[in-house]
Design a protein around this motif. Sequence first.
Motif, PDB file in Angstrom:
ATOM      1  N   GLY A  83     -64.025 -36.487 104.043  1.00 36.69           N
ATOM      2  CA  GLY A  83     -63.372 -36.102 102.794  1.00 36.69           C
ATOM      3  C   GLY A  83     -63.826 -34.725 102.320  1.00 36.69           C
ATOM      4  N   GLY A  84     -63.309 -34.342 101.168  1.00 38.46           N
ATOM      5  CA  GLY A  84     -63.583 -33.008 100.647  1.00 38.46           C
ATOM      6  C   GLY A  84     -62.398 -32.087 100.838  1.00 38.46           C
ATOM      7  N   ALA A  85     -61.259 -32.676 101.249  1.00 39.45           N
ATOM      8  CA  ALA A  85     -60.074 -31.882 101.557  1.00 39.45           C
ATOM      9  C   ALA A  85     -58.968 -32.043 100.533  1.00 39.45           C
ATOM     10  CB  ALA A  85     -59.545 -32.257 102.941  1.00 39.45           C
ATOM     11  N   LEU A  86     -58.839 -33.259  99.987  1.00 37.06           N
ATOM     12  CA  LEU A  86     -57.728 -33.565  99.091  1.00 37.06           C
ATOM     13  C   LEU A  86     -58.228 -34.183  97.793  1.00 37.06           C
ATOM     14  CD1 LEU A  86     -55.276 -35.294 101.616  1.00 37.06           C
ATOM     15  CD2 LEU A  86     -55.262 -32.895 100.912  1.00 37.06           C
ATOM     16  N   GLY A  87     -57.397 -34.063  96.782  1.00 29.17           N
ATOM     17  CA  GLY A  87     -57.665 -34.723  95.515  1.00 29.17           C
ATOM     18  C   GLY A  87     -56.590 -35.753  95.243  1.00 29.17           C
ATOM     19  N   ALA A  88     -57.012 -36.957  94.903  1.00 28.76           N
ATOM     20  CA  ALA A  88     -56.044 -38.004  94.603  1.00 28.76           C
ATOM     21  C   ALA A  88     -55.331 -37.708  93.284  1.00 28.76           C
ATOM     22  CB  ALA A  88     -56.747 -39.359  94.520  1.00 28.76           C
ATOM     23  N   PRO A  89     -54.129 -38.231  93.099  1.00 26.42           N
ATOM     24  CA  PRO A  89     -53.412 -38.025  91.826  1.00 26.42           C
ATOM     25  C   PRO A  89     -54.207 -38.582  90.644  1.00 26.42           C
ATOM     26  CG  PRO A  89     -51.947 -38.922  93.502  1.00 26.42           C
ATOM     27  CD  PRO A  89     -53.327 -39.018  94.063  1.00 26.42           C
ATOM     28  N   ARG A  90     -54.055 -37.913  89.502  1.00 22.65           N
ATOM     29  CA  ARG A  90     -54.677 -38.373  88.260  1.00 22.65           C
ATOM     30  C   ARG A  90     -53.609 -38.401  87.172  1.00 22.65           C
ATOM     31  NH1 ARG A  90     -60.602 -36.812  87.849  1.00 22.65           N
ATOM     32  NH2 ARG A  90     -61.267 -36.272  89.966  1.00 22.65           N
ATOM     33  N   PRO A  91     -52.691 -39.357  87.267  1.00 21.82           N
ATOM     34  CA  PRO A  91     -51.594 -39.406  86.300  1.00 21.82           C
ATOM     35  C   PRO A  91     -52.113 -39.729  84.896  1.00 21.82           C
ATOM     36  CG  PRO A  91     -51.620 -41.372  87.674  1.00 21.82           C
ATOM     37  CD  PRO A  91     -52.649 -40.448  88.246  1.00 21.82           C
ATOM     38  N   PRO A  92     -51.377 -39.283  83.854  1.00 20.09           N
ATOM     39  CA  PRO A  92     -50.081 -38.608  83.960  1.00 20.09           C
ATOM     40  C   PRO A  92     -50.178 -37.094  84.084  1.00 20.09           C
ATOM     41  CG  PRO A  92     -50.546 -39.078  81.690  1.00 20.09           C
ATOM     42  CD  PRO A  92     -51.708 -39.646  82.458  1.00 20.09           C
ATOM     43  N   ALA A  93     -51.345 -36.500  83.770  1.00 15.72           N
ATOM     44  CA  ALA A  93     -51.451 -35.042  83.753  1.00 15.72           C
ATOM     45  C   ALA A  93     -51.340 -34.446  85.155  1.00 15.72           C
ATOM     46  CB  ALA A  93     -52.769 -34.612  83.111  1.00 15.72           C
ATOM     47  N   GLN A  94     -51.891 -35.141  86.174  1.00 17.30           N
ATOM     48  CA  GLN A  94     -51.850 -34.643  87.545  1.00 17.30           C
ATOM     49  C   GLN A  94     -51.247 -35.725  88.441  1.00 17.30           C
ATOM     50  OE1 GLN A  94     -55.722 -33.158  88.785  1.00 17.30           O
ATOM     51  NE2 GLN A  94     -56.130 -32.307  86.776  1.00 17.30           N
ATOM     52  N   PRO A  95     -49.927 -35.810  88.495  1.00 12.09           N
ATOM     53  CA  PRO A  95     -49.280 -36.896  89.236  1.00 12.09           C
ATOM     54  C   PRO A  95     -49.206 -36.688  90.743  1.00 12.09           C
ATOM     55  CG  PRO A  95     -47.628 -35.500  88.229  1.00 12.09           C
ATOM     56  CD  PRO A  95     -48.963 -34.969  87.781  1.00 12.09           C
ATOM     57  N   HIS A  96     -49.603 -35.498  91.227  1.00  7.78           N
ATOM     58  CA  HIS A  96     -49.451 -35.197  92.655  1.00  7.78           C
ATOM     59  C   HIS A  96     -50.808 -35.051  93.339  1.00  7.78           C
ATOM     60  CE1 HIS A  96     -45.732 -33.291  90.769  1.00  7.78           C
ATOM     61  NE2 HIS A  96     -45.299 -34.351  91.423  1.00  7.78           N
ATOM     62  N   LEU A  97     -50.779 -35.153  94.649  1.00  8.57           N
ATOM     63  CA  LEU A  97     -51.969 -34.889  95.443  1.00  8.57           C
ATOM     64  C   LEU A  97     -52.396 -33.435  95.280  1.00  8.57           C
ATOM     65  CD1 LEU A  97     -51.116 -36.629  98.850  1.00  8.57           C
ATOM     66  CD2 LEU A  97     -52.731 -37.410  97.136  1.00  8.57           C
ATOM     67  N   GLY A  98     -53.695 -33.208  95.276  1.00 11.40           N
ATOM     68  CA  GLY A  98     -54.214 -31.843  95.223  1.00 11.40           C
ATOM     69  C   GLY A  98     -54.746 -31.429  96.586  1.00 11.40           C
ATOM     70  N   PHE A  99     -54.227 -30.340  97.132  1.00  8.89           N
ATOM     71  CA  PHE A  99     -54.671 -29.854  98.437  1.00  8.89           C
ATOM     72  C   PHE A  99     -55.752 -28.799  98.240  1.00  8.89           C
ATOM     73  CE2 PHE A  99     -50.829 -31.954  99.431  1.00  8.89           C
ATOM     74  CZ  PHE A  99     -50.856 -32.270 100.785  1.00  8.89           C
ATOM     75  N   GLY A 100     -56.975 -29.107  98.661  1.00 10.29           N
ATOM     76  CA  GLY A 100     -58.076 -28.175  98.528  1.00 10.29           C
ATOM     77  C   GLY A 100     -58.116 -27.176  99.662  1.00 10.29           C
ATOM     78  N   ALA A 101     -59.119 -26.300  99.611  1.00  7.81           N
ATOM     79  CA  ALA A 101     -59.248 -25.262 100.630  1.00  7.81           C
ATOM     80  C   ALA A 101     -59.531 -25.846 102.012  1.00  7.81           C
ATOM     81  CB  ALA A 101     -60.361 -24.286 100.234  1.00  7.81           C
ATOM     82  N   ALA A 102     -60.072 -27.071 102.045  1.00 11.95           N
ATOM     83  CA  ALA A 102     -60.425 -27.694 103.324  1.00 11.95           C
ATOM     84  C   ALA A 102     -59.357 -28.666 103.819  1.00 11.95           C
ATOM     85  CB  ALA A 102     -61.762 -28.412 103.195  1.00 11.95           C
TER      86      ALA A 102
END
Length: 258
Positions: A83-102
Amino acid sequence: MNKFVGGLVSPLMLALLGGLLALLLVWRGWRRAGMVLALLALGGLWLASTPWLAWTLAMSLETRSPPVPAQASPVADAVLVLGGALGAPRPPAQPHLGFGAAADRVWHAAALYRAGKARWVVLSGGSPPGSENVAPEAEAMAEVLRALGVPASAMRLEGRSRNTLENALLSLALVRQVGARRVLLVTSALHMPRALAVFQAVFAGSGVTVVPAATDAEALGDEPELRTAWLPDARSLEWSSRCVKEYLGLAQVWMATN
């Protein structure tokens, strides 16, 4: 390595602590000692912020296990992605996956699977500390891998780990569960030396061989230009800090195994 300790000995924190100590020395009347310490702290911060030092430190780590194309990678029983590559959704403010630099880690894992390099893909990544209500990163990686053509039946998820040591400790059972004897370890090239050392220490005696399959190279092929190599910038400071963390982690593994 403990994240608190890593932050405490980062170049920025050391410079701040040095500056505070220098002020204390001047206040107590040791003016010359305080000025010398202040210059050392400022000079160290400047050096750590230069592209030249950041690149040099990163190269010393990345060249140990340089990335190779998926087609040129060795065959194994499983691909193990950290891990350390993606961020899981945090609805409702962040409903989408977060793609990190890794996020290259997930892409490379999919490429290895599609190239027929392994039958299984083990995903190791939990929720960030203090965010236990957020879905583990392993689930986010699995979602992306399914979109990239990796079937859910080929994946095994470990969603409790919060650091590299826990990645190794908690994924060993899944590796054994699928009967893997040879594992391709996928993580960023900068992180690979420490990750490989941790996994080899934890997997010692298990009969499982860990083979590096690095990706996400930052320094390789990206030598800084001479005219800007000594001009400090925030990105280089962050880069140097990550390298210091990796070397401290390597030292910790060495002390624990010797």
